[in-house]
Design a protein around this motif. Structure first.
Motif, PDB file in Angstrom:
ATOM      1  N   ARG A  38     -18.204 -45.045  -5.498  1.00  8.59           N
ATOM      2  CA  ARG A  38     -16.822 -45.491  -5.686  1.00  8.59           C
ATOM      3  C   ARG A  38     -15.913 -44.691  -4.763  1.00  8.59           C
ATOM      4  O   ARG A  38     -16.238 -43.566  -4.378  1.00  8.59           O
ATOM      5  N   PRO A  40     -12.034 -43.601  -4.962  1.00  5.43           N
ATOM      6  CA  PRO A  40     -10.728 -43.579  -5.614  1.00  5.43           C
ATOM      7  C   PRO A  40      -9.621 -43.679  -4.563  1.00  5.43           C
ATOM      8  O   PRO A  40      -9.831 -43.336  -3.390  1.00  5.43           O
ATOM      9  N   LYS A  43      -8.951 -41.001  -1.670  1.00  7.07           N
ATOM     10  CA  LYS A  43     -10.034 -40.014  -1.676  1.00  7.07           C
ATOM     11  C   LYS A  43     -11.255 -40.561  -0.944  1.00  7.07           C
ATOM     12  O   LYS A  43     -11.326 -41.731  -0.601  1.00  7.07           O
ATOM     13  N   GLU A  88      -9.214 -42.220 -14.253  1.00  4.68           N
ATOM     14  CA  GLU A  88      -9.845 -41.622 -13.065  1.00  4.68           C
ATOM     15  C   GLU A  88     -11.074 -42.387 -12.594  1.00  4.68           C
ATOM     16  O   GLU A  88     -11.653 -42.049 -11.557  1.00  4.68           O
ATOM     17  N   ASP A  89     -11.480 -43.411 -13.330  1.00  2.00           N
ATOM     18  CA  ASP A  89     -12.570 -44.283 -12.863  1.00  2.00           C
ATOM     19  C   ASP A  89     -12.061 -45.347 -11.887  1.00  2.00           C
ATOM     20  O   ASP A  89     -12.856 -46.094 -11.324  1.00  2.00           O
ATOM     21  N   THR A  90     -10.751 -45.412 -11.708  1.00  6.53           N
ATOM     22  CA  THR A  90     -10.164 -46.387 -10.798  1.00  6.53           C
ATOM     23  C   THR A  90     -10.655 -46.176  -9.378  1.00  6.53           C
ATOM     24  O   THR A  90     -10.729 -45.037  -8.898  1.00  6.53           O
ATOM     25  N   GLY A  91     -10.962 -47.276  -8.695  1.00  2.00           N
ATOM     26  CA  GLY A  91     -11.392 -47.202  -7.316  1.00  2.00           C
ATOM     27  C   GLY A  91     -12.111 -48.467  -6.888  1.00  2.00           C
ATOM     28  O   GLY A  91     -12.281 -49.391  -7.688  1.00  2.00           O
ATOM     29  N   THR A 112      -9.703 -51.168 -11.733  1.00  4.47           N
ATOM     30  CA  THR A 112      -8.451 -50.497 -12.042  1.00  4.47           C
ATOM     31  C   THR A 112      -8.376 -50.255 -13.542  1.00  4.47           C
ATOM     32  O   THR A 112      -8.496 -51.194 -14.336  1.00  4.47           O
TER      33      THR A 112
END
Length: 115
Positions: A38, A40, A43, A88-91, A112
């Motif tokens: 993934r 983010p 990042k 914080e799992d968004t990406g 998202t």
């Protein structure tokens, strides 16, 4: 050659679930393992989970116990079941598969997590 197509991304609330799919086509018999990565926002791409040809799995620490990687050989599909999602799992989630000679990537699917 191997082609990978991801699907299943979308929006979820914290604590929710999504299931990603990665469908492989081509010379899939040569593949030794499949991974989910993934990226983010803002990042670098990071590894999430791996499933080996023999079925063994391993996970990045932050997703251990929440995410499950699995495979349906008949459908040439690798799944990533994501539960207890956090912001914080968004990406963008990418599927990656490797043979002894080559590495293949899908186009990515956006996840998202927000309230």
């Amino acid at each position: 050659q191997v082609q990978l197509v991801e699907s299943g991304g979308g929006s979820a609330q914290p604590g929710g679930s999504l299931r990603l799919s990665c469908v492989a086509s081509g010379t899939i018999s040569s593949l030794q393992y499949t991974r989910w990565y993934r990226q983010p926002p803002g990042k670098q791409r990071e590894w999430v989970a791996t499933i080996l040809r023999g079925g063994s799995t391993n996970y990045e620490d932050s997703v251990e116990g929440r995410f499950t990687i699995s495979r349906d050989n008949a459908q040439s599909t690798v799944y990533l079941q994501m539960n207890s999602l956090k912001p914080e799992d968004t990406g963008v989630y990418y599927c990656n598969a490797e043979s002894s000679r080559d590495s293949y990537w899908g186009q990515g699917t956006q996840v998202t997590v927000s309230s």
